[in-house]
Design an enzyme around this catalytic site. Structure first.
Site, PDB file in Angstrom:
ATOM      1  N   ARG A 156      -3.864  -0.731 -10.778  1.00  0.00           N
ATOM      2  CA  ARG A 156      -2.467  -0.922 -11.192  1.00  0.00           C
ATOM      3  C   ARG A 156      -2.138  -2.406 -11.298  1.00  0.00           C
ATOM      4  NH1 ARG A 156       2.303   1.246  -7.213  1.00  0.00           N
ATOM      5  NH2 ARG A 156       0.910   0.280  -5.691  1.00  0.00           N
ATOM      6  N   ASP A 200      -1.274   2.975   1.620  1.00  0.00           N
ATOM      7  CA  ASP A 200      -0.634   2.051   0.672  1.00  0.00           C
ATOM      8  C   ASP A 200      -1.735   1.346  -0.121  1.00  0.00           C
ATOM      9  OD1 ASP A 200       1.145   0.068  -0.563  1.00  0.00           O
ATOM     10  OD2 ASP A 200       2.611   0.694   0.912  1.00  0.00           O
ATOM     11  N   ASP A 201      -1.457   0.160  -0.671  1.00  0.00           N
ATOM     12  CA  ASP A 201      -2.467  -0.496  -1.504  1.00  0.00           C
ATOM     13  C   ASP A 201      -3.754  -0.753  -0.724  1.00  0.00           C
ATOM     14  OD1 ASP A 201      -0.662  -0.637  -3.635  1.00  0.00           O
ATOM     15  OD2 ASP A 201       0.090  -2.591  -3.013  1.00  0.00           O
ATOM     16  N   ASP A 213      -1.088  -1.352   4.014  1.00  0.00           N
ATOM     17  CA  ASP A 213      -1.959  -2.036   3.041  1.00  0.00           C
ATOM     18  C   ASP A 213      -3.284  -2.443   3.685  1.00  0.00           C
ATOM     19  OD1 ASP A 213       0.731  -2.154   2.199  1.00  0.00           O
ATOM     20  OD2 ASP A 213       0.440  -4.014   1.097  1.00  0.00           O
ATOM     21  N   HIS A 240      -2.773   3.756  -2.411  1.00  0.00           N
ATOM     22  CA  HIS A 240      -2.166   3.489  -3.711  1.00  0.00           C
ATOM     23  C   HIS A 240      -3.078   2.690  -4.642  1.00  0.00           C
ATOM     24  CE1 HIS A 240       2.106   3.878  -1.710  1.00  0.00           C
ATOM     25  NE2 HIS A 240       1.379   4.973  -1.642  1.00  0.00           N
ATOM     26  N   LYS A 271       1.580  -4.266 -11.501  1.00  0.00           N
ATOM     27  CA  LYS A 271       3.021  -4.011 -11.570  1.00  0.00           C
ATOM     28  C   LYS A 271       3.782  -5.324 -11.466  1.00  0.00           C
ATOM     29  CE  LYS A 271       3.263  -2.681  -6.664  1.00  0.00           C
ATOM     30  NZ  LYS A 271       3.918  -1.890  -5.604  1.00  0.00           N
TER      31      LYS A 271
END
Ligand SMILES: *[C@@H]1O[C@H](CO)[C@@H](O)[C@H](O)[C@H]1NC(C)=O
Ligand SMILES: *[C@@H]1O[C@H](CO)[C@@H](O)[C@H](O)[C@H]1NC(C)=O
Length: 363
Positions: A255, A202-203, A182, A224, A257
């Protein structure tokens, strides 16, 4: 006796106050210089290698100016970390374009923080208010920045480059060697992150809780995308502005989530403006209440409200086989009318919007 104690105590306090505000300049050449340097309000850090298995921790006096004047490397050893921690109020941290090198390839095994060897994480733990800028960070073993500022903080011109982890290695079984890398994990309030770049797996940004967070003028590639979540129980996310970022070659651009089994949480007042993205592999925009599943059975215990694409146009193009926009809300848990006037997504297939009232955008 009491008054003697009082005099002693107040002279100690006065000395401490004096020490904390002494305008001295200290230089750090190794960890052994740190404790003396923490008493000064100008701290110059020369390049050095932190011994394997140790962290570089700076607890600064209020109002300290830090100048990084060389690169910081960390010795390689499997341990929990973090590698670098800085704390203090009203700090000016100038990285001067120097580099923190986490030695990622030594640890990477395709499993990140989910398994394999223990990796020091986060690599950079930022607990200051003030400013933190002009720092390059390469090869993070797992998560890169964790930010928990005690007061307003502006982070600018940070370049995170974990792109070497895109390639598989002998331990990663054909997967990208870097995992859970991340960029910025931020569960905090009153934070701006701007003009920074993140290359990772990743994020780019993950907000798990907090308010008044601005993420603007950054670029994200490889990972991501820009995420709110995953959202667990009993947390609030509010007042988030994601603007003018460029998101390329990520799984999705944007996103939200929420855990399917979470309850008592709210996500509200989220504004996306002027973001652009291309090479998006799975979705342009994904709002999903079924985490850890993707587009599974959504939960209803997290209320999402006031998600808007407004201000300047947000424009994304997704790869063939990807979905432009998917919204998977539980019945009654995405509330209000969401104004999505300023969203355009092209490529791939449309996707599906379930249980959300959206104006200004339809598939
Ligand atoms: C740790 O190992 C990595 C991968 O071999 C290497 O790039 C890095 O320079 C090493 N760090 C140090 C301080 O030797
Ligand atoms: C929404 O968030 C923005 C940015 O933090 C803030 O300025 C605004 O007041 C918030 N709006 C509401 C209705 O809370």
């Amino acid at each position: 006796m009491l008054s003697a104690l009082f005099v002693l105590a107040s002279s100690l306090l006065a000395r401490n106050a004096l020490a904390a505000s002494t305008p001295c300049t200290a230089t750090i050449n190794s960890l052994s210089d740190v404790s003396a340097a923490e008493k000064c309000t100008t701290v110059n850090i020369n390049g050095f290698t932190v011994p394997a298995g140790e962290g570089f921790t700076l607890s600064l006096a209020d109002n300290t100016v830090v100048n990084l004047n060389g690169d910081i490397l960390f010795g390689n050893k499997s341990w929990a970390g973090p590698l670098f921690t800085v704390s203090g109020d009203n700090i000016v941290f100038n990285g001067n374009g120097h580099r923190f090198d986490g030695g990622g390839p030594f640890y990477w095994d395709g499993q990140g923080s989910n398994g394999g060897v223990t990796k020091p994480r986060p690599m950079m733990k930022i607990k200051i208010s003030g400013t933190f800028e002009n720092v390059n960070v390469v090869n993070s073993p797992a998560q890169t920045f964790s930010v928990s500022n005690p007061g307003p903080l502006v982070i600018s011109n940070i370049n995170i480059d974990n792109s070497q982890g895109d390639q598989p290695n002998s331990k990663s079984g054909g997967d990208a060697a870097g995992h859970n890398t991340d960029g910025f994990d931020c569960s905090t309030t009153d934070l701006t992150i701007q003009k920074s770049t993140v290359k990772n797996q990743d994020d780019c940004l993950a907000i798990n809780k907090g308010s008044n967070i601005v993420f603007t003028g950054n670029s994200c590639s490889g990972g991501h995308g820009i995420s709110i979540g995953s959202i667990t129980s009993d947390v609030t996310v509010s007042g988030i502005v994601i603007s003018n970022n460029v998101i390329t070659n990520n799984d999705q651009a944007l996103r939200i989530k929420t855990d399917s089994d979470a309850s008592g949480s709210t996500v509200t007042n989220i504004t996306y403006s002027g973001n652009t993205g291309s090479g998006l592999r799975q979705f342009g925009v994904l709002i999903d209440q079924s985490y850890p599943d993707t587009l599974g059975t959504p939960g209803t215990g997290v209320v999402i409200s006031d998600v808007s694409f407004s201000g300047s146009k947000n424009t994304f193009s997704v790869n063939s086989g990807a979905q432009q926009v998917a919204v998977n809300c539980g019945k009654g848990s995405c509330t209000g009318t969401w104004n999505w006037d300023e969203l355009t997504v092209t490529g791939g297939t449309a996707g599906k919007i379930t249980n959300a009232q959206i104006s200004g955008f339809s598939e």
